[in-house]
Design a protein around this motif. Structure first.
Motif, PDB file in Angstrom:
ATOM      1  N   ILE A  66       0.815  -1.216   0.000  1.00  0.00           N
ATOM      2  CA  ILE A  66       0.000   0.000   0.000  1.00  0.00           C
ATOM      3  C   ILE A  66       0.851   1.269   0.000  1.00  0.00           C
ATOM      4  O   ILE A  66       0.699   2.114  -0.863  1.00  0.00           O
ATOM      5  N   ALA A  67       1.734   1.410   0.987  1.00  0.00           N
ATOM      6  CA  ALA A  67       2.431   2.682   1.177  1.00  0.00           C
ATOM      7  C   ALA A  67       3.942   2.476   1.266  1.00  0.00           C
ATOM      8  O   ALA A  67       4.483   2.359   2.359  1.00  0.00           O
ATOM      9  N   PRO A  68       4.646   2.453   0.119  1.00  0.00           N
ATOM     10  CA  PRO A  68       6.103   2.303   0.184  1.00  0.00           C
ATOM     11  C   PRO A  68       6.759   3.531   0.809  1.00  0.00           C
ATOM     12  O   PRO A  68       6.338   4.653   0.566  1.00  0.00           O
ATOM     13  N   GLN A  69       7.749   3.276   1.651  1.00  0.00           N
ATOM     14  CA  GLN A  69       8.463   4.360   2.323  1.00  0.00           C
ATOM     15  C   GLN A  69       9.958   4.160   2.168  1.00  0.00           C
ATOM     16  O   GLN A  69      10.415   3.046   1.957  1.00  0.00           O
ATOM     17  N   GLY A  70      10.708   5.242   2.313  1.00  0.00           N
ATOM     18  CA  GLY A  70      12.146   5.186   2.138  1.00  0.00           C
ATOM     19  C   GLY A  70      12.908   4.731   3.358  1.00  0.00           C
ATOM     20  O   GLY A  70      14.119   4.644   3.321  1.00  0.00           O
ATOM     21  N   LEU A  71      12.230   4.441   4.443  1.00  0.00           N
ATOM     22  CA  LEU A  71      12.912   4.013   5.657  1.00  0.00           C
ATOM     23  C   LEU A  71      13.690   2.740   5.405  1.00  0.00           C
ATOM     24  O   LEU A  71      13.287   1.889   4.624  1.00  0.00           O
ATOM     25  N   CYS A  72      14.789   2.592   6.067  1.00  0.00           N
ATOM     26  CA  CYS A  72      15.620   1.413   5.872  1.00  0.00           C
ATOM     27  C   CYS A  72      15.573   0.563   7.138  1.00  0.00           C
ATOM     28  O   CYS A  72      16.120   0.944   8.164  1.00  0.00           O
ATOM     29  N   THR A  73      14.860  -0.541   7.073  1.00  0.00           N
ATOM     30  CA  THR A  73      14.803  -1.454   8.205  1.00  0.00           C
ATOM     31  C   THR A  73      15.150  -2.844   7.717  1.00  0.00           C
ATOM     32  O   THR A  73      15.044  -3.158   6.547  1.00  0.00           O
ATOM     33  N   GLU A  74      15.559  -3.671   8.619  1.00  0.00           N
ATOM     34  CA  GLU A  74      15.895  -5.047   8.291  1.00  0.00           C
ATOM     35  C   GLU A  74      14.633  -5.895   8.291  1.00  0.00           C
ATOM     36  O   GLU A  74      13.685  -5.623   9.007  1.00  0.00           O
ATOM     37  N   GLY A  75      14.639  -6.969   7.472  1.00  0.00           N
ATOM     38  CA  GLY A  75      13.531  -7.917   7.427  1.00  0.00           C
ATOM     39  C   GLY A  75      13.530  -8.758   8.680  1.00  0.00           C
ATOM     40  O   GLY A  75      14.275  -8.489   9.590  1.00  0.00           O
ATOM     41  N   PRO A  76      12.729  -9.761   8.799  1.00  0.00           N
ATOM     42  CA  PRO A  76      11.857 -10.246   7.734  1.00  0.00           C
ATOM     43  C   PRO A  76      10.644  -9.339   7.551  1.00  0.00           C
ATOM     44  O   PRO A  76      10.301  -8.575   8.443  1.00  0.00           O
ATOM     45  N   TYR A  77      10.031  -9.460   6.407  1.00  0.00           N
ATOM     46  CA  TYR A  77       8.881  -8.644   6.071  1.00  0.00           C
ATOM     47  C   TYR A  77       7.646  -9.541   6.106  1.00  0.00           C
ATOM     48  O   TYR A  77       7.555 -10.485   5.326  1.00  0.00           O
ATOM     49  N   PRO A  78       6.731  -9.255   7.022  1.00  0.00           N
ATOM     50  CA  PRO A  78       5.566 -10.130   7.157  1.00  0.00           C
ATOM     51  C   PRO A  78       4.760 -10.231   5.856  1.00  0.00           C
ATOM     52  O   PRO A  78       4.505  -9.230   5.211  1.00  0.00           O
ATOM     53  N   VAL A  79       4.404 -11.441   5.509  1.00  0.00           N
ATOM     54  CA  VAL A  79       3.569 -11.694   4.340  1.00  0.00           C
ATOM     55  C   VAL A  79       2.193 -12.075   4.862  1.00  0.00           C
ATOM     56  O   VAL A  79       2.061 -12.969   5.692  1.00  0.00           O
ATOM     57  N   ARG A  80       1.196 -11.404   4.344  1.00  0.00           N
ATOM     58  CA  ARG A  80      -0.160 -11.636   4.839  1.00  0.00           C
ATOM     59  C   ARG A  80      -1.127 -11.570   3.667  1.00  0.00           C
ATOM     60  O   ARG A  80      -0.765 -11.221   2.557  1.00  0.00           O
ATOM     61  N   LYS A  86      -4.185  -9.466   9.730  1.00  0.00           N
ATOM     62  CA  LYS A  86      -4.086  -8.036   9.977  1.00  0.00           C
ATOM     63  C   LYS A  86      -2.863  -7.505   9.231  1.00  0.00           C
ATOM     64  O   LYS A  86      -1.782  -8.071   9.335  1.00  0.00           O
ATOM     65  N   LEU A  87      -3.047  -6.435   8.478  1.00  0.00           N
ATOM     66  CA  LEU A  87      -1.986  -5.882   7.646  1.00  0.00           C
ATOM     67  C   LEU A  87      -1.775  -4.416   7.966  1.00  0.00           C
ATOM     68  O   LEU A  87      -2.737  -3.682   8.147  1.00  0.00           O
ATOM     69  N   GLY A  88      -0.525  -3.996   7.983  1.00  0.00           N
ATOM     70  CA  GLY A  88      -0.224  -2.583   8.117  1.00  0.00           C
ATOM     71  C   GLY A  88      -0.249  -1.912   6.753  1.00  0.00           C
ATOM     72  O   GLY A  88      -0.418  -2.568   5.726  1.00  0.00           O
ATOM     73  N   PHE A  89      -0.055  -0.619   6.729  1.00  0.00           N
ATOM     74  CA  PHE A  89      -0.057   0.114   5.468  1.00  0.00           C
ATOM     75  C   PHE A  89       1.335   0.300   4.907  1.00  0.00           C
ATOM     76  O   PHE A  89       1.543   0.244   3.713  1.00  0.00           O
ATOM     77  N   ALA A  90       2.314   0.552   5.769  1.00  0.00           N
ATOM     78  CA  ALA A  90       3.652   0.936   5.313  1.00  0.00           C
ATOM     79  C   ALA A  90       4.532  -0.282   5.055  1.00  0.00           C
ATOM     80  O   ALA A  90       4.404  -1.315   5.698  1.00  0.00           O
ATOM     81  N   ILE A  91       5.425  -0.123   4.104  1.00  0.00           N
ATOM     82  CA  ILE A  91       6.478  -1.101   3.821  1.00  0.00           C
ATOM     83  C   ILE A  91       7.653  -0.313   3.260  1.00  0.00           C
ATOM     84  O   ILE A  91       7.469   0.629   2.492  1.00  0.00           O
ATOM     85  N   THR A  92       8.843  -0.691   3.644  1.00  0.00           N
ATOM     86  CA  THR A  92      10.008   0.017   3.106  1.00  0.00           C
ATOM     87  C   THR A  92      10.252  -0.416   1.669  1.00  0.00           C
ATOM     88  O   THR A  92       9.929  -1.539   1.275  1.00  0.00           O
ATOM     89  N   ARG A  93      10.847   0.469   0.913  1.00  0.00           N
ATOM     90  CA  ARG A  93      11.219   0.111  -0.456  1.00  0.00           C
ATOM     91  C   ARG A  93      12.238  -1.026  -0.457  1.00  0.00           C
ATOM     92  O   ARG A  93      12.209  -1.900  -1.315  1.00  0.00           O
ATOM     93  N   ALA A  94      13.111  -1.029   0.540  1.00  0.00           N
ATOM     94  CA  ALA A  94      14.077  -2.125   0.663  1.00  0.00           C
ATOM     95  C   ALA A  94      13.349  -3.440   0.929  1.00  0.00           C
ATOM     96  O   ALA A  94      13.736  -4.489   0.416  1.00  0.00           O
ATOM     97  N   GLY A  95      12.294  -3.389   1.708  1.00  0.00           N
ATOM     98  CA  GLY A  95      11.501  -4.589   1.980  1.00  0.00           C
ATOM     99  C   GLY A  95      10.805  -5.104   0.736  1.00  0.00           C
ATOM    100  O   GLY A  95      10.757  -6.315   0.493  1.00  0.00           O
ATOM    101  N   ILE A  96      10.276  -4.200  -0.068  1.00  0.00           N
ATOM    102  CA  ILE A  96       9.640  -4.594  -1.331  1.00  0.00           C
ATOM    103  C   ILE A  96      10.660  -5.274  -2.236  1.00  0.00           C
ATOM    104  O   ILE A  96      10.408  -6.344  -2.793  1.00  0.00           O
ATOM    105  N   ALA A  97      11.837  -4.648  -2.364  1.00  0.00           N
ATOM    106  CA  ALA A  97      12.877  -5.206  -3.234  1.00  0.00           C
ATOM    107  C   ALA A  97      13.355  -6.563  -2.729  1.00  0.00           C
ATOM    108  O   ALA A  97      13.506  -7.506  -3.515  1.00  0.00           O
TER     109      ALA A  97
END
Length: 118
Positions: A66-80, A86-97
């Protein structure tokens, strides 16, 4: 892709593209309503492209967010999946990649439109 022997597709979409095993939720309906009403051409392109891939006979995974952001955080990235988790809105661009790249050799989400968030 078939002509060139490519059998795997990994792509991106919004939650307006439903997972074949999912059901619409308030969030997916809202995210579908906005572009369908105010950005009709973009909505038709993303849903048309996704529907064509889903019915192609290829092995595919569509990564929805939904909402890609430039923040840089480490995974794992929840898949839902909308409708069951329950899903959040934000995801880092690094997480998407990172998640997208992981899907190339992964079969867990074949023929699914997974949603990711932080």
């Amino acid at each position: 892709m078939k002509r060139h022997g490519v059998g795997r597709f990994v792509g991106h979409a919004t939650p307006a593209v439903l997972d074949p095993q999912g059901s619409p939720t308030l969030i997916t309906r809202l995210i579908e309503f906005m572009p369908r009403t105010f950005m009709r051409r973009a909505y038709e392109e993303i849903t048309g492209m996704s529907n064509q891939i889903m019915s192609s006979g290829l092995d595919w995974t569509i990564v929805r967010f939904i909402a890609p952001q430039g923040l840089c955080t480490e995974g794992p990235y929840p898949v839902r999946f909308f409708g069951t988790d329950k899903l959040g809105f934000a995801i880092t661009r690094a997480g998407i990649a990172a998640f997208t790249a992981d899907q190339i050799g992964e079969s867990r989400y074949l023929h699914r439109a997974a949603a990711i968030s932080n």
